[in-house]
Write a protein that holds these residues in place. Structure first.
Motif, PDB file in Angstrom:
ATOM      1  N   PHE A  98     -24.551 -20.391   9.955  1.00 24.10           N
ATOM      2  CA  PHE A  98     -25.929 -20.126  10.370  1.00 24.10           C
ATOM      3  C   PHE A  98     -26.428 -21.246  11.277  1.00 24.10           C
ATOM      4  CE2 PHE A  98     -30.487 -20.112  10.146  1.00 24.10           C
ATOM      5  CZ  PHE A  98     -30.837 -18.765  10.067  1.00 24.10           C
ATOM      6  N   CYS A  99     -26.146 -22.505  10.902  1.00 22.34           N
ATOM      7  CA  CYS A  99     -26.606 -23.634  11.718  1.00 22.34           C
ATOM      8  C   CYS A  99     -25.891 -23.687  13.063  1.00 22.34           C
ATOM      9  CB  CYS A  99     -26.394 -24.948  10.954  1.00 22.34           C
ATOM     10  SG  CYS A  99     -27.416 -25.116   9.471  1.00 22.34           S
ATOM     11  N   VAL A 100     -24.598 -23.370  13.061  1.00 23.06           N
ATOM     12  CA  VAL A 100     -23.835 -23.415  14.310  1.00 23.06           C
ATOM     13  C   VAL A 100     -24.310 -22.327  15.284  1.00 23.06           C
ATOM     14  CG1 VAL A 100     -21.550 -23.089  15.324  1.00 23.06           C
ATOM     15  CG2 VAL A 100     -21.816 -24.496  13.273  1.00 23.06           C
ATOM     16  N   ILE A 150     -32.163 -27.958   9.470  1.00 22.72           N
ATOM     17  CA  ILE A 150     -33.314 -27.752  10.351  1.00 22.72           C
ATOM     18  C   ILE A 150     -34.277 -28.931  10.240  1.00 22.72           C
ATOM     19  CG2 ILE A 150     -35.357 -26.316  10.728  1.00 22.72           C
ATOM     20  CD1 ILE A 150     -33.647 -23.894  10.036  1.00 22.72           C
ATOM     21  N   MET A 151     -34.490 -29.441   9.013  1.00 22.04           N
ATOM     22  CA  MET A 151     -35.344 -30.616   8.850  1.00 22.04           C
ATOM     23  C   MET A 151     -34.765 -31.823   9.579  1.00 22.04           C
ATOM     24  SD  MET A 151     -36.659 -30.459   4.901  1.00 22.04           S
ATOM     25  CE  MET A 151     -37.354 -32.097   5.078  1.00 22.04           C
ATOM     26  N   ASN A 152     -33.440 -31.986   9.516  1.00 25.22           N
ATOM     27  CA  ASN A 152     -32.805 -33.092  10.235  1.00 25.22           C
ATOM     28  C   ASN A 152     -32.966 -32.911  11.740  1.00 25.22           C
ATOM     29  OD1 ASN A 152     -31.877 -34.445   7.943  1.00 25.22           O
ATOM     30  ND2 ASN A 152     -29.997 -33.240   7.853  1.00 25.22           N
ATOM     31  N   GLY A 153     -32.883 -31.658  12.199  1.00 27.26           N
ATOM     32  CA  GLY A 153     -33.082 -31.400  13.618  1.00 27.26           C
ATOM     33  C   GLY A 153     -34.493 -31.737  14.065  1.00 27.26           C
ATOM     34  N   PRO A 162     -34.366 -26.524  16.150  1.00 32.96           N
ATOM     35  CA  PRO A 162     -33.288 -27.524  16.109  1.00 32.96           C
ATOM     36  C   PRO A 162     -32.600 -27.531  14.750  1.00 32.96           C
ATOM     37  CG  PRO A 162     -35.415 -28.595  15.841  1.00 32.96           C
ATOM     38  CD  PRO A 162     -35.705 -27.133  16.087  1.00 32.96           C
ATOM     39  N   ALA A 163     -31.301 -27.591  14.762  1.00 30.68           N
ATOM     40  CA  ALA A 163     -30.508 -27.673  13.526  1.00 30.68           C
ATOM     41  C   ALA A 163     -29.422 -28.707  13.717  1.00 30.68           C
ATOM     42  CB  ALA A 163     -29.905 -26.317  13.171  1.00 30.68           C
ATOM     43  N   GLN A 164     -29.448 -29.731  12.893  1.00 32.07           N
ATOM     44  CA  GLN A 164     -28.463 -30.809  12.984  1.00 32.07           C
ATOM     45  C   GLN A 164     -27.808 -30.961  11.613  1.00 32.07           C
ATOM     46  OE1 GLN A 164     -30.078 -34.456  14.559  1.00 32.07           O
ATOM     47  NE2 GLN A 164     -28.300 -35.655  13.992  1.00 32.07           N
TER      48      GLN A 164
END
Length: 432
Positions: free
Chosen positions: A359-361, A57-60, A390-392
């Motif tokens: 979870f991110c997907v 989430i931080m990367n997103g 956002p989640a990357q």
């Protein structure tokens, strides 16, 4: 002979693995693994999953922030005011032929005082050619109002400009209305210095990002390049040129190569990481601290493995003594209990990886479900200007979480495994 041969199996071989799995499968009433070790497995799973989810989430958010910061600017800025336009056009053609350069955009920039209907506020003008304007991400879709059709039409680029939505809202203007711009540097005349001002027609209103998420929305005005050269007295000059790259994260290496291969000697430039070094530095510190916090959390949850293995060693003291009298070496006993810690850590991290990645997907349907349960309190798109969290996924972070959790599991299992290996068979059988 056969038993002796089995006891001298190769390190981490079939015999040692079968013992480790046998002790793990044994029920508690038969001296099996303690419930605290099961809880440590669950703790490692949750810590690894939390690390992957939070860092993703931080990367997103980091990617979104960089997109917002760089949505109106390039990745490398060349300061070209002292170079003739013809030479700069040739340089731009060479740079655009490079495989790592997406586009080269000549610019004229300056601050102005904008006024309309008795209301005045500062603005920031970027002079850009109509062709380059269409390359800006926020102009590639429909405008808030108006269109790009008339932008750049007319002599010296015409008098049509584009306003950001919040400036237009502050003045109460829309496409088709007029606005007056006053430059900070006046024009010299026989009667002295008079303010340089001109009334322009608003041909379009754009929005960089929804949700008040970009400070440039409060000030940005786009003007045709030729008109900006006249207005700011830069006739025949490009004060700046901005380069868009295919890989913005590798901007330092690319900038050094382009400087060596294309740029005239001594031409100054800055990368986006240098221009926004405060933001970049803050993001890096935040990422490092969050990684450290979750590394500590993984360590704390893995420490419970020590308790479980200590209890297992105590319950299996008689078995260890019999194995030692049958010829098992201390290193064999150490490896068996070390594998137990490794198996617990491996199971926890695998479950954590699966949980975190899934979870991110599927973060969008998860967010929708939580919003439905909480009445939309989890995430408000109007505040953040984003429809979803956002989640990357960063596979380096995933690898770090997996490697660190497994390493810590082995390290915390080492002290009780070492104590098991040093157990005296005579004393252990006597106590039985």
């Amino acid at each position: 002979m056969i038993a002796n041969q089995a006891l001298k199996d190769r390190p981490f071989g079939t015999y040692e693995r079968s013992l480790a799995f046998r002790y793990l499968r044994a029920k508690r009433e038969y001296g099996g693994i303690a419930i605290v070790s099961i809880l440590s497995l669950v703790g490692i799973m949750l810590a690894v999953a939390a690390l992957i989810i939070v860092m993703s989430i931080m990367n997103g958010f980091r990617a979104e922030l960089i997109d917002r910061v760089l949505g109106n600017s390039g990745h490398i800025r060349l300061y070209t005011q002292n170079y003739p336009t013809l030479e700069l056009d040739e340089l731009a053609a060479k740079l655009e032929s490079d495989r790592e350069v997406q586009s080269v955009i000549p610019l004229v920039e300056g601050f102005v005082l904008a006024s309309s209907s008795g209301v005045a506020q500062p603005g920031f003008v970027r002079g850009i050619s109509p062709t380059d304007a269409t390359k800006l991400p926020f102009l590639q879709s429909d405008l808030f109002s108006g269109s790009l059709d008339e932008f750049g039409d007319g002599r010296f680029g015409g008098d049509g400009i584009l306003l950001s939505e919040r400036i237009a809202r502050g003045f109460g203007v829309r496409a088709g209305d007029s606005i007056t711009l006053i430059a900070p540097e006046g024009a010299s005349t026989m009667g002295g210095v008079v303010p340089r001002k001109k009334t322009y027609r608003v041909v379009g209103v754009f929005e960089i990002f929804a949700g008040n998420a970009n400070p440039m929305d409060d000030a940005l005005i786009l003007m045709p390049l030729e008109q900006a050269q006249l207005f700011f007295n830069f006739r025949g000059q490009y004060p700046f040129m901005e380069l868009k790259l295919t890989d913005p994260q590798a901007v330092e290496a690319i900038a050094r190569r382009l400087d060596a291969e294309y740029l005239p000697s001594g031409m100054p430039y800055q990368t986006w990481k240098q221009i926004y070094r405060g933001i970049v530095g803050a993001l890096e510190v935040e990422r490092s601290m969050m990684r450290l916090i979750f590394a500590v959390l993984i360590t704390i949850t893995a420490l419970n493995i020590i308790t479980g293995i200590v209890m297992l060693v105590k319950n299996k003291g008689r078995d260890i003594a019999i194995l030692r009298t049958m010829g098992a070496s201390r290193s064999t006993i150490l490896r068996v209990f070390l594998m137990i810690g490794g198996i617990l850590g491996l199971a926890g991290l695998v479950l954590g990886l699966i949980t975190g990645i899934l979870f991110c997907v599927y973060i969008e349907p998860i967010q929708d479900a939580l919003n439905m349960l909480t009445g939309g309190a989890i995430w408000n798109p109007d505040v953040y200007g984003l429809p979803y969290i956002p989640a990357q996924i960063d596979w380096f972070e995933v690898s770090f979480a997996a490697g660190y959790a497994f390493l810590v599991s082995l390290l915390v299992a080492l002290p009780p495994a070492w104590n098991a290996a040093r157990l005296d068979p005579v004393e252990a059988l006597r106590s039985e």
